[in-house]
Each structure stands twice: as structure tokens, then as C-alpha cells.
Design a protein around this motif. Structure first.
Motif, short mmCIF file in Angstrom:
data_model
loop_
_atom_site.label_atom_id
_atom_site.label_comp_id
_atom_site.label_asym_id
_atom_site.label_seq_id
_atom_site.Cartn_x
_atom_site.Cartn_y
_atom_site.Cartn_z
N MET A 1 48.80 38.21 31.64
CA MET A 1 48.05 39.35 31.12
C MET A 1 47.62 39.07 29.69
SD MET A 1 49.20 43.35 30.98
CE MET A 1 48.05 44.60 30.40
N THR A 2 46.31 39.22 29.44
CA THR A 2 45.77 38.92 28.12
C THR A 2 46.10 40.03 27.13
OG1 THR A 2 43.94 37.73 29.16
CG2 THR A 2 43.69 38.34 26.84
N GLU A 3 46.51 39.63 25.94
CA GLU A 3 46.84 40.60 24.90
C GLU A 3 45.57 41.20 24.34
OE1 GLU A 3 49.82 40.59 21.09
OE2 GLU A 3 48.32 38.99 21.18
N GLY A 4 45.48 42.54 24.31
CA GLY A 4 44.31 43.21 23.78
C GLY A 4 44.30 43.22 22.27
N LEU A 5 43.17 43.60 21.70
CA LEU A 5 43.01 43.61 20.24
C LEU A 5 44.01 44.57 19.59
CD1 LEU A 5 41.47 42.77 17.71
CD2 LEU A 5 39.84 44.61 18.18
N ARG A 6 44.19 45.75 20.18
CA ARG A 6 45.11 46.73 19.63
C ARG A 6 46.54 46.19 19.60
NH1 ARG A 6 45.55 52.30 18.95
NH2 ARG A 6 47.61 53.19 19.40
N GLU A 7 46.96 45.57 20.72
CA GLU A 7 48.31 45.03 20.81
C GLU A 7 48.50 43.89 19.83
OE1 GLU A 7 46.40 45.73 23.43
OE2 GLU A 7 47.51 47.53 24.03
N ARG A 8 47.46 43.04 19.69
CA ARG A 8 47.57 41.92 18.76
C ARG A 8 47.69 42.41 17.32
NH1 ARG A 8 43.52 39.43 20.27
NH2 ARG A 8 41.96 39.81 18.67
N LYS A 9 46.93 43.43 16.96
CA LYS A 9 47.00 43.97 15.60
C LYS A 9 48.37 44.59 15.34
CE LYS A 9 42.12 44.82 14.56
NZ LYS A 9 41.10 45.85 14.23
N LYS A 10 48.91 45.29 16.32
CA LYS A 10 50.24 45.88 16.16
C LYS A 10 51.30 44.79 15.99
CE LYS A 10 51.50 49.36 18.65
NZ LYS A 10 51.79 50.23 19.83
N ARG A 11 51.18 43.74 16.78
CA ARG A 11 52.14 42.63 16.67
C ARG A 11 52.03 41.97 15.30
NH1 ARG A 11 51.22 37.47 17.36
NH2 ARG A 11 49.29 37.81 18.55
N GLN A 12 50.81 41.77 14.82
CA GLN A 12 50.61 41.14 13.52
C GLN A 12 51.13 42.02 12.39
OE1 GLN A 12 46.37 40.48 13.72
NE2 GLN A 12 46.59 38.43 14.62
N THR A 13 50.91 43.32 12.50
CA THR A 13 51.41 44.24 11.48
C THR A 13 52.93 44.25 11.47
OG1 THR A 13 49.47 45.67 11.70
CG2 THR A 13 51.45 46.65 10.71
N ARG A 14 53.52 44.28 12.66
CA ARG A 14 54.98 44.26 12.76
C ARG A 14 55.55 43.00 12.13
NH1 ARG A 14 58.71 46.69 16.21
NH2 ARG A 14 60.60 45.45 16.57
N ARG A 15 54.94 41.87 12.43
CA ARG A 15 55.40 40.59 11.88
C ARG A 15 55.23 40.56 10.36
NH1 ARG A 15 55.62 35.30 13.99
NH2 ARG A 15 56.51 33.94 12.39
N HIS A 16 54.10 41.09 9.88
CA HIS A 16 53.85 41.10 8.44
C HIS A 16 54.88 41.95 7.70
CE1 HIS A 16 51.84 41.39 4.59
NE2 HIS A 16 51.70 42.70 4.73
N ILE A 17 55.19 43.12 8.24
CA ILE A 17 56.18 43.98 7.61
C ILE A 17 57.54 43.31 7.59
CG2 ILE A 17 57.45 46.16 7.81
CD1 ILE A 17 54.87 47.38 9.01
N SER A 18 57.93 42.73 8.73
CA SER A 18 59.23 42.08 8.82
C SER A 18 59.33 40.90 7.85
CB SER A 18 59.47 41.60 10.26
OG SER A 18 60.70 40.89 10.35
N ASP A 19 58.30 40.07 7.81
CA ASP A 19 58.32 38.90 6.92
C ASP A 19 58.37 39.33 5.45
OD1 ASP A 19 58.23 37.22 9.07
OD2 ASP A 19 56.10 36.71 8.88
N THR A 20 57.63 40.38 5.13
CA THR A 20 57.63 40.89 3.75
C THR A 20 59.02 41.41 3.38
OG1 THR A 20 55.29 41.52 3.89
CG2 THR A 20 56.62 42.57 2.17
N ALA A 21 59.61 42.17 4.29
CA ALA A 21 60.94 42.73 4.03
C ALA A 21 61.98 41.64 3.86
CB ALA A 21 61.34 43.65 5.19
N ILE A 22 61.97 40.67 4.74
CA ILE A 22 62.96 39.59 4.65
C ILE A 22 62.80 38.81 3.35
CG2 ILE A 22 63.67 37.39 5.67
CD1 ILE A 22 63.16 38.67 8.42
N GLY A 23 61.56 38.60 2.93
CA GLY A 23 61.34 37.93 1.66
C GLY A 23 61.96 38.69 0.49
N LEU A 24 61.81 40.01 0.50
CA LEU A 24 62.41 40.84 -0.55
C LEU A 24 63.94 40.82 -0.45
CD1 LEU A 24 60.05 43.96 -0.48
CD2 LEU A 24 60.16 42.19 -2.24
N PHE A 25 64.45 40.90 0.77
CA PHE A 25 65.91 40.90 0.95
C PHE A 25 66.53 39.59 0.47
CE2 PHE A 25 65.17 43.76 4.91
CZ PHE A 25 65.01 44.87 4.09
N VAL A 26 65.86 38.49 0.74
CA VAL A 26 66.37 37.18 0.31
C VAL A 26 66.35 37.08 -1.21
CG1 VAL A 26 65.84 34.70 0.27
CG2 VAL A 26 65.82 35.95 2.45
#
Length: 217
Positions: A1-26
Motif C-alpha cells: 500500500m502506497t503511503e499518501g501525502l498526508r501520511e508521509r507529512k505526519k510521519r515526517q513531522t513525528r520524526r522531526h519532533i522526536s529528533d529535535t527532542a532527543i537532541g535537546l535531551f542529549v
């Protein structure tokens, strides 16, 4: 099943938030960073952070990657003719070989590991997660081998597998913190899995073998 644009944007936002948070935590320590600060650094609102991550701990240990069903799912998905423990060993080897993100086989994980171990709430979360994984695995083994609640074997097997799983993560964290590169660490972990398989022996490796009929139900 191909990932739609909405799902891809949500995944990218989720990853961006997580990566940003981990950088601050470290950089500053898990307990010294607020959700508001994570949101500001990621360029989103605090509500957006909570929409993606129910708790602060989930920013480091998201449920989809740190699931209590992780080991049980490996067993549920085993192949015809494959025992429960060999299925876990095979899956771990596949994750190591492809440098799966959930194992921490990435550059920079050493600092993340140190940060996690320094945060009491994350350490407690990891310990509780390990117990949940073991309990869930024991339940699946008991169900699939049709054993009585008084039979200790599913719990014994599950705790051995859980201990090995914990060893893999501990070794990856220790070696990464010591500055070893992911390739060297992966090779060492594969050696550990080989040694574990040799040590476990025939009875546990042939325990709960999946029959063809189980796969066709």
C-alpha cells in the motif's frame, strides 16, 4: 500500500519532533527540557507535540518502536517449522544486519544511551517495558503450546529470551558509548547471538515449533 501525502507529512513531522527532542535531551538532560521547549525548537505548538506523543517519555521510547508486544510478535510471525526461540534469534539478526533504528545501531546513539540511563523515569520505563515484553511472550508461548497456568516452561523460556534481548541492547549501548562504529558493534552482536544459540541447546531451540496447520488457520 502506497503511503499518501498526508501520511508521509505526519510521519515526517513525528520524526522531526522526536529528533529535535532527543537532541535537546542529549545536550541538557531529559529532566531539564520541557515539552514547551521541545515544541519551540521543533517549530510547532505544544499541543502538536502531545498529539504525536502522549507523554514526554514517548519522545524517546515511542510505543510503535518500543512495544511490549515486540518479542511476542516475533514468535507470532515465525515461519512453518520454526521454533519460537529461533524465530527471535533470526529476527534480531535481520535487524542487526540492516542496522535497524530501533536497535540503536546508528552514529550518535552512545550519547542517547547515556542520556537515557541518567534519567530515572526512562530507566524505569525501560525496566517495565522489559517485564511487559517477557510477560507477553510467556502468554503467547503458553497459548500456542496449550499449557496449563501451572506449567513453568513458557515463563522460563520467555525470561531467557528476554534476558538475551536485554543483553543485545545493553551491549549496543555500551559499545556505542565507548566510541565503536556501528559496523563493529553489529559484528559483535551477531557473535553474541551465535554464542547464545550454541549455549541454549536443542530442547529450547525446538520448543513451540510452528506447524503448517497453524499458518493456514
Amino acid at each position: 500500500m502506497t503511503e499518501g501525502l498526508r501520511e508521509r507529512k505526519k510521519r515526517q513531522t513525528r520524526r522531526h519532533i522526536s529528533d529535535t527532542a532527543i537532541g535537546l535531551f542529549v545536550e541538557r538532560g531529559f529532566e531539564h527540557v520541557t515539552i514547551t521547549e521541545v515544541a519551540a525548537a521543533a517549530g510547532v505548538s505544544a499541543n502538536t507535540v502531545y498529539n504525536y506523543f502522549e507523554t514526554k517519555e514517548n519522545l524517546v521510547l515511542p510505543p510503535d518502536q518500543a512495544s511490549p508486544q515486540r518479542l511476542a510478535d516475533m514468535v507470532r510471525d515465525r515461519r512453518p517449522g520454526e521454533g519460537a526461540v529461533p524465530a527471535v534469534l533470526r529476527t534480531l539478526r535481520e535487524e542487526v544486519r540492516r542496522r535497524d533504528r530501533r536497535l540503536g545501531l546508528t552514529d550518535g546513539f552512545g550519547r542517547v544511551f547515556v542520556m537515557m540511563r541518567a534519567a530515572p523515569t526512562l530507566t524505569a520505563r525501560l525496566e517495565d517495558l522489559g517485564r511487559q515484553m517477557t510477560d507477553a511472550l510467556a502468554a503467547v508461548l503458553a497459548e500456542e503450546t496449550d499449557t496449563t497456568p501451572a506449567d513453568p516452561l513458557p515463563h522460563v523460556v520467555a525470561w531467557q529470551v528476554g534476558a538475551l534481548h536485554e543483553l543485545v541492547y545493553t551491549e549496543i549501548g555500551r559499545r556505542t558509548a565507548a566510541g565503536e562504529d556501528p559496523g563493529t558493534i553489529a559484528a559483535a552482536v551477531l557473535d553474541i547471538l551465535d554464542a547464545a544459540e550454541d549455549l541454549l541447546g536443542g530442547r529450547i531451540l525446538t520448543y513451540a515449533i510452528r506447524e503448517e496447520s497453524q499458518c493456514s488457520e
